[in-house]
Design a protein around this motif. Structure first.
Motif, PDB file in Angstrom:
ATOM      1  N   ASP A   1      75.699 -86.656  -9.899  1.00  0.00           N
ATOM      2  CA  ASP A   1      74.650 -85.644  -9.787  1.00  0.00           C
ATOM      3  C   ASP A   1      73.279 -86.323  -9.903  1.00  0.00           C
ATOM      4  O   ASP A   1      73.053 -87.114 -10.813  1.00  0.00           O
ATOM      5  CB  ASP A   1      74.824 -84.608 -10.901  1.00  0.00           C
ATOM      6  N   PRO A   2      72.337 -86.029  -8.984  1.00  0.00           N
ATOM      7  CA  PRO A   2      71.015 -86.678  -9.071  1.00  0.00           C
ATOM      8  C   PRO A   2      70.210 -86.229 -10.287  1.00  0.00           C
ATOM      9  O   PRO A   2      69.244 -86.898 -10.650  1.00  0.00           O
ATOM     10  CB  PRO A   2      70.331 -86.232  -7.765  1.00  0.00           C
ATOM     11  N   ASP A   3      70.585 -85.118 -10.906  1.00  0.00           N
ATOM     12  CA  ASP A   3      69.895 -84.642 -12.102  1.00  0.00           C
ATOM     13  C   ASP A   3      70.456 -85.386 -13.314  1.00  0.00           C
ATOM     14  O   ASP A   3      71.605 -85.177 -13.711  1.00  0.00           O
ATOM     15  CB  ASP A   3      70.094 -83.138 -12.262  1.00  0.00           C
ATOM     16  N   ALA A   4      69.632 -86.234 -13.896  1.00  0.00           N
ATOM     17  CA  ALA A   4      70.100 -87.049 -15.023  1.00  0.00           C
ATOM     18  C   ALA A   4      70.467 -86.206 -16.233  1.00  0.00           C
ATOM     19  O   ALA A   4      71.251 -86.638 -17.087  1.00  0.00           O
ATOM     20  CB  ALA A   4      69.023 -88.069 -15.412  1.00  0.00           C
ATOM     21  N   ASN A   5      69.923 -85.000 -16.333  1.00  0.00           N
ATOM     22  CA  ASN A   5      70.199 -84.143 -17.485  1.00  0.00           C
ATOM     23  C   ASN A   5      71.390 -83.206 -17.273  1.00  0.00           C
ATOM     24  O   ASN A   5      71.752 -82.449 -18.173  1.00  0.00           O
ATOM     25  CB  ASN A   5      68.960 -83.297 -17.805  1.00  0.00           C
ATOM     26  N   ALA A   6      71.981 -83.245 -16.099  1.00  0.00           N
ATOM     27  CA  ALA A   6      73.111 -82.362 -15.810  1.00  0.00           C
ATOM     28  C   ALA A   6      74.337 -82.791 -16.609  1.00  0.00           C
ATOM     29  O   ALA A   6      74.545 -83.977 -16.885  1.00  0.00           O
ATOM     30  CB  ALA A   6      73.427 -82.372 -14.324  1.00  0.00           C
ATOM     31  N   THR A   7      75.151 -81.808 -16.998  1.00  0.00           N
ATOM     32  CA  THR A   7      76.395 -82.094 -17.708  1.00  0.00           C
ATOM     33  C   THR A   7      77.548 -81.379 -17.015  1.00  0.00           C
ATOM     34  O   THR A   7      77.348 -80.367 -16.337  1.00  0.00           O
ATOM     35  CB  THR A   7      76.312 -81.632 -19.180  1.00  0.00           C
ATOM     36  N   TYR A   8      78.753 -81.909 -17.193  1.00  0.00           N
ATOM     37  CA  TYR A   8      79.948 -81.338 -16.582  1.00  0.00           C
ATOM     38  C   TYR A   8      81.060 -81.282 -17.629  1.00  0.00           C
ATOM     39  O   TYR A   8      81.293 -82.259 -18.347  1.00  0.00           O
ATOM     40  CB  TYR A   8      80.399 -82.175 -15.381  1.00  0.00           C
ATOM     41  N   GLN A   9      81.724 -80.132 -17.706  1.00  0.00           N
ATOM     42  CA  GLN A   9      82.779 -79.912 -18.686  1.00  0.00           C
ATOM     43  C   GLN A   9      84.149 -80.067 -18.025  1.00  0.00           C
ATOM     44  O   GLN A   9      84.500 -79.283 -17.143  1.00  0.00           O
ATOM     45  CB  GLN A   9      82.662 -78.520 -19.288  1.00  0.00           C
ATOM     46  N   PRO A  10      84.939 -81.071 -18.419  1.00  0.00           N
ATOM     47  CA  PRO A  10      86.287 -81.206 -17.857  1.00  0.00           C
ATOM     48  C   PRO A  10      87.242 -80.176 -18.455  1.00  0.00           C
ATOM     49  O   PRO A  10      86.940 -79.523 -19.459  1.00  0.00           O
ATOM     50  CB  PRO A  10      86.682 -82.634 -18.252  1.00  0.00           C
ATOM     51  N   LEU A  11      88.438 -80.077 -17.840  1.00  0.00           N
ATOM     52  CA  LEU A  11      89.411 -79.079 -18.284  1.00  0.00           C
ATOM     53  C   LEU A  11      90.118 -79.457 -19.578  1.00  0.00           C
ATOM     54  O   LEU A  11      90.623 -78.589 -20.282  1.00  0.00           O
ATOM     55  CB  LEU A  11      90.465 -78.859 -17.185  1.00  0.00           C
ATOM     56  N   MET A  12      90.208 -80.757 -19.871  1.00  0.00           N
ATOM     57  CA  MET A  12      90.888 -81.247 -21.081  1.00  0.00           C
ATOM     58  C   MET A  12      92.350 -80.780 -21.124  1.00  0.00           C
ATOM     59  O   MET A  12      92.840 -80.299 -22.130  1.00  0.00           O
ATOM     60  CB  MET A  12      90.147 -80.785 -22.345  1.00  0.00           C
ATOM     61  N   LEU A  13      93.035 -80.920 -19.987  1.00  0.00           N
ATOM     62  CA  LEU A  13      94.423 -80.451 -19.907  1.00  0.00           C
ATOM     63  C   LEU A  13      95.447 -81.580 -19.895  1.00  0.00           C
ATOM     64  O   LEU A  13      96.628 -81.321 -20.085  1.00  0.00           O
ATOM     65  CB  LEU A  13      94.610 -79.586 -18.651  1.00  0.00           C
ATOM     66  N   GLY A  14      95.005 -82.794 -19.651  1.00  0.00           N
ATOM     67  CA  GLY A  14      95.970 -83.883 -19.645  1.00  0.00           C
ATOM     68  C   GLY A  14      95.673 -84.920 -18.582  1.00  0.00           C
ATOM     69  O   GLY A  14      94.544 -85.029 -18.079  1.00  0.00           O
ATOM     70  N   SER A  15      96.698 -85.635 -18.198  1.00  0.00           N
ATOM     71  CA  SER A  15      96.559 -86.739 -17.243  1.00  0.00           C
ATOM     72  C   SER A  15      97.046 -86.307 -15.868  1.00  0.00           C
ATOM     73  O   SER A  15      98.135 -85.741 -15.731  1.00  0.00           O
ATOM     74  CB  SER A  15      97.360 -87.945 -17.733  1.00  0.00           C
ATOM     75  N   ALA A  16      96.241 -86.570 -14.848  1.00  0.00           N
ATOM     76  CA  ALA A  16      96.621 -86.209 -13.478  1.00  0.00           C
ATOM     77  C   ALA A  16      97.644 -87.203 -12.941  1.00  0.00           C
ATOM     78  O   ALA A  16      97.388 -88.409 -12.881  1.00  0.00           O
ATOM     79  CB  ALA A  16      95.390 -86.166 -12.583  1.00  0.00           C
ATOM     80  N   GLN A  17      98.782 -86.681 -12.573  1.00  0.00           N
ATOM     81  CA  GLN A  17      99.833 -87.538 -12.003  1.00  0.00           C
ATOM     82  C   GLN A  17      99.481 -87.920 -10.571  1.00  0.00           C
ATOM     83  O   GLN A  17      99.688 -89.058 -10.150  1.00  0.00           O
ATOM     84  CB  GLN A  17     101.168 -86.787 -12.032  1.00  0.00           C
ATOM     85  N   SER A  18      98.938 -86.972  -9.814  1.00  0.00           N
ATOM     86  CA  SER A  18      98.545 -87.249  -8.425  1.00  0.00           C
ATOM     87  C   SER A  18      97.481 -86.247  -7.993  1.00  0.00           C
ATOM     88  O   SER A  18      97.417 -85.120  -8.504  1.00  0.00           O
ATOM     89  CB  SER A  18      99.754 -87.166  -7.491  1.00  0.00           C
ATOM     90  N   THR A  19      96.645 -86.685  -7.061  1.00  0.00           N
ATOM     91  CA  THR A  19      95.645 -85.803  -6.443  1.00  0.00           C
ATOM     92  C   THR A  19      95.698 -86.058  -4.941  1.00  0.00           C
ATOM     93  O   THR A  19      95.418 -87.170  -4.490  1.00  0.00           O
ATOM     94  CB  THR A  19      94.232 -86.091  -6.977  1.00  0.00           C
ATOM     95  N   THR A  20      96.071 -85.053  -4.177  1.00  0.00           N
ATOM     96  CA  THR A  20      96.267 -85.231  -2.740  1.00  0.00           C
ATOM     97  C   THR A  20      95.315 -84.340  -1.955  1.00  0.00           C
ATOM     98  O   THR A  20      94.930 -83.251  -2.407  1.00  0.00           O
ATOM     99  CB  THR A  20      97.711 -84.886  -2.331  1.00  0.00           C
ATOM    100  N   ILE A  21      94.942 -84.813  -0.773  1.00  0.00           N
ATOM    101  CA  ILE A  21      94.136 -84.026   0.165  1.00  0.00           C
ATOM    102  C   ILE A  21      95.107 -83.374   1.142  1.00  0.00           C
ATOM    103  O   ILE A  21      95.722 -84.039   1.964  1.00  0.00           O
ATOM    104  CB  ILE A  21      93.117 -84.912   0.904  1.00  0.00           C
ATOM    105  N   ASP A  22      95.254 -82.070   1.041  1.00  0.00           N
ATOM    106  CA  ASP A  22      96.193 -81.350   1.890  1.00  0.00           C
ATOM    107  C   ASP A  22      95.616 -81.035   3.261  1.00  0.00           C
ATOM    108  O   ASP A  22      96.336 -80.928   4.246  1.00  0.00           O
ATOM    109  CB  ASP A  22      96.630 -80.042   1.211  1.00  0.00           C
ATOM    110  N   HIS A  23      94.299 -80.835   3.319  1.00  0.00           N
ATOM    111  CA  HIS A  23      93.660 -80.495   4.586  1.00  0.00           C
ATOM    112  C   HIS A  23      92.161 -80.711   4.434  1.00  0.00           C
ATOM    113  O   HIS A  23      91.625 -80.654   3.324  1.00  0.00           O
ATOM    114  CB  HIS A  23      93.944 -79.026   4.948  1.00  0.00           C
TER     115      HIS A  23
END
Length: 321
Positions: A206-228
């Motif tokens: 993010d170009p805004d240095a003060n921006a923050t993002y909250q992750p889900l905190m659910l665990g470890s991703a086994q895979s991330t695929t692009i379906d389309h």
């Protein structure tokens, strides 16, 4: 003796000149004429003001919107009554529990002498065997149940598979993901599921240095695929190639199972990315179907970040206890 010569009128006598009017009288007439027109103008202005005031005062007022009442009288009493009923003898089977409150309707009842205002509350109940019921209980304004509880069965919920053929309308050509794009999406999936806000912010860039993002905190991703994927009619469009520098992706993120008896959990998102054929960047993400309309950096977090340690959550999303 000479006679006095008499002057003869040959038709050349001067025309009779009207004497000039008194200057004071002329001034009075001028002032009177001007005053007359001024009064006319003032009367017209007065009429216009009255008309405008009347138009404003008599404007039709917009009807007040109908606001649903999500906390009507007797709602808590209805919940308590149904919960008590469900736990005494399992009338709807083992493990029956309230899934949702689905509104209420007001009625007027009478005991023959006085009238009472009551509400019939509607609740959805499910048991361990995945059977569903619509349960009704009528409660007075004092929170006293009327008579008892009634229940009607609901048809089984279809367990059909999601339709993966539906995608976005009014896009440009389909997109073939590059290696760089697949790498970025994998990094985003891991950061989004993790407990590390800084990791997610780095991935989004993010170009805004003060921006923050909250992750889900659910665990470890086994895979991330692009379906389309597809190029959008946004940003810089290449008319010849029917592509652009902005694209939408349908992405599936699968978590590692948290226990031996659990199956992996899958999440599906629409991901908005820029420069998909060069050095890609994540712009935003949302539910399937929302991708083309997502504003850039729409996932910025505007509250205090949640602390995984304070919540007793490990990096794998499991409870530390």
């Amino acid at each position: 003796m000479w006679k006095k010569r008499t002057q003869t009128d040959y038709g050349w006598q001067r025309a009779h000149q009207k004497p000039e009017e008194n200057p004071d009288k002329q001034f009075v007439k001028l002032v009177a004429a001007r005053t007359k027109w001024w009064r006319v103008i003032r009367i017209i202005e007065f009429i216009l003001v009255i008309y405008l005031v009347g138009a404003i005062v008599n404007q039709p007022t917009a009807p007040k919107p109908i606001v649903p009442d999500f906390n009507p009288t007797g709602k808590q009493a209805a919940y308590a009554s149904v919960e008590t009923w469900l736990t005494h003898g399992d009338p709807l089977g083992e493990g029956a529990h309230i899934v949702s409150w689905d509104g209420s309707q007001p009625y007027t009842l009478s005991d023959g002498h006085t009238q009472a205002n009551v509400r019939t509350h509607n609740l959805t109940v499910e048991n361990k065997k995945n059977r569903w019921w619509k349960v009704h209980v009528t409660v007075t304004d004092n929170g006293i149940p009327v008579a008892g509880v009634s229940a009607n069965p609901l048809p089984p919920i279809s367990q059909s598979q999601p339709d993966t053929t539906l995608s976005w309308a009014d896009t440009l050509n389909d997109l073939q993901p590059s290696a760089a794009l697949q790498t970025l999406v994998t990094q985003w999936g891991q950061a989004w599921m993790s407990t590390d806000p800084d990791r997610l912010k780095v991935v989004v860039s993010d170009p805004d240095a003060n921006a923050t993002y909250q992750p889900l905190m659910l665990g470890s991703a086994q895979s991330t695929t692009i379906d389309h994927g597809a190029y959008l009619k946004r940003g810089k469009i290449n008319r010849e190639g029917n592509t652009s520098d902005t694209a939408v992706l349908r992405v599936s993120v699968t978590l590692h199972e948290k226990a031996e008896t659990q199956a992996p959990t899958k999440f599906v998102y629409d991901l908005l990315v820029s420069n998909p054929d060069g050095t890609p960047h994540v712009l935003a993400w949302g539910a399937p179907g929302q991708g083309p309309t997502l504003p850039e950096y729409a996932n910025r977090w505007h509250d205090a970040l949640m602390d995984a340690n304070a919540l007793n959550i490990n990096e794998d999303g499991k409870d530390k206890s």
